[in-house]
Design a protein around this motif. Structure first.
Motif, mmCIF file in Angstrom:
data_model
loop_
_atom_site.group_PDB
_atom_site.id
_atom_site.type_symbol
_atom_site.label_atom_id
_atom_site.label_comp_id
_atom_site.label_asym_id
_atom_site.label_seq_id
_atom_site.Cartn_x
_atom_site.Cartn_y
_atom_site.Cartn_z
ATOM 1 N N LEU A 86 -15.599 -2.042 -1.028
ATOM 2 C CA LEU A 86 -15.221 -0.919 -1.926
ATOM 3 C C LEU A 86 -16.084 -0.924 -3.376
ATOM 4 N N LEU A 87 -16.323 -2.285 -3.879
ATOM 5 C CA LEU A 87 -16.769 -2.417 -5.176
ATOM 6 C C LEU A 87 -18.243 -1.581 -5.152
ATOM 7 N N HIS A 88 -18.997 -1.709 -4.196
ATOM 8 C CA HIS A 88 -20.327 -1.256 -4.212
ATOM 9 C C HIS A 88 -20.551 -0.450 -2.572
ATOM 10 N N GLU B 140 -8.153 1.195 -6.751
ATOM 11 C CA GLU B 140 -6.746 1.208 -7.468
ATOM 12 C C GLU B 140 -5.988 0.244 -6.594
ATOM 13 N N MET B 141 -5.699 0.870 -5.407
ATOM 14 C CA MET B 141 -4.663 0.165 -4.489
ATOM 15 C C MET B 141 -5.108 -1.175 -4.020
ATOM 16 N N PHE B 142 -6.443 -1.263 -3.665
ATOM 17 C CA PHE B 142 -6.807 -2.889 -3.089
ATOM 18 C C PHE B 142 -6.632 -3.723 -4.505
ATOM 19 N N GLY C 31 0.711 -0.949 0.164
ATOM 20 C CA GLY C 31 0.027 -0.079 -0.029
ATOM 21 C C GLY C 31 0.999 1.311 0.082
ATOM 22 N N ALA C 32 1.758 1.355 0.852
ATOM 23 C CA ALA C 32 2.868 2.417 0.820
ATOM 24 C C ALA C 32 3.464 2.532 -0.431
ATOM 25 N N PRO D 215 0.361 -14.322 -0.076
ATOM 26 C CA PRO D 215 -0.908 -15.089 -0.941
ATOM 27 C C PRO D 215 -2.064 -14.459 -0.003
ATOM 28 N N MET D 216 -1.917 -14.449 1.552
ATOM 29 C CA MET D 216 -2.992 -14.064 2.432
ATOM 30 C C MET D 216 -3.228 -12.533 2.116
ATOM 31 N N ALA D 217 -2.044 -11.831 2.041
ATOM 32 C CA ALA D 217 -2.382 -10.159 1.754
ATOM 33 C C ALA D 217 -3.282 -10.039 0.440
ATOM 34 N N ASN D 218 -3.110 -10.897 -0.599
ATOM 35 C CA ASN D 218 -3.771 -10.978 -1.984
ATOM 36 C C ASN D 218 -5.027 -11.193 -1.597
ATOM 37 N N TYR D 219 -5.380 -12.247 -0.709
ATOM 38 C CA TYR D 219 -6.841 -12.832 -0.330
ATOM 39 C C TYR D 219 -7.681 -11.567 0.288
ATOM 40 N N VAL D 220 -7.015 -11.052 1.411
ATOM 41 C CA VAL D 220 -7.626 -10.019 2.350
ATOM 42 C C VAL D 220 -7.837 -8.863 1.423
ATOM 43 N N ALA D 221 -6.842 -8.430 0.442
ATOM 44 C CA ALA D 221 -7.224 -7.207 -0.180
ATOM 45 C C ALA D 221 -8.237 -7.382 -1.254
#
Length: 159
Positions: free
Chosen positions: A147-149, A104-106, A59-60, A133-139
């Motif tokens: 965020l999507l809706h 965008e960030m997520f 993120g940073a 892999p877990m960061a990908n999943y959580v994001a």
């Protein structure tokens, strides 16, 4: 001592979302602190340190390299309770102003593959505590479920 602002939010009714936590003034500049709440406090499990740490690095890196927000990014980092992140931007913003940036960030964090930026002994004080892999999943989960809706109730703190 007075209770600080973040401790006055009712964490029993707080849902995952994007909230303005506070606005501070530094000289003539307004600094807006956002509460990016990813899990429901005291209801859902918190995130583990490895994915939080990975998401912090991703993120940073994303924010500081962003064409529009790079120079406005003051800070991005995890909450001690591990239920989300704080983002501080130079400027006077509302939550809805940064939804597209966060999307965008997520998506960047969800789709990132390869070596995590700064995940080396020379660059980080705890470089082994990473879980991409877990960061990908959580994001991805936060992107899809929040965020999507995103609704108004997830953009303004509950009363």
């Amino acid at each position: 001592m007075e209770k600080i602002a973040s401790f006055t939010v009712n964490h029993l009714t707080l849902l995952p979302g994007v909230y303005v936590s506070r606005k501070d003034h530094v000289g003539e500049e307004t600094m807006t602190t956002f509460d990016i709440r990813m899990t429901r406090p005291n209801f859902e499990p918190v995130m583990n340190t490895a994915e939080v740490h990975t998401m912090e690095h991703l993120g940073a890196t994303f924010l500081r390299n962003h064409k529009e927000y790079g120079d406005k990014t003051v800070y991005f980092g995890p909450m001690g309770c591990r239920t989300g992140f704080y983002l501080i931007l130079a400027g006077d913003y509302k939550s809805e102003d940064i939804v597209e940036l966060l999307k965008e960030m997520f998506l960047f964090m969800r789709d990132f593959k390869g070596e995590v930026p700064g995940a080396a002994a020379r660059d980080c004080g705890n470089y082994l505590d990473m879980n991409l892999p877990m960061a990908n999943y959580v994001a991805g989960k936060f992107y899809e479920e929040v965020l999507l809706h995103i609704s108004k109730e997830r953009l303004e703190y509950p009363e």
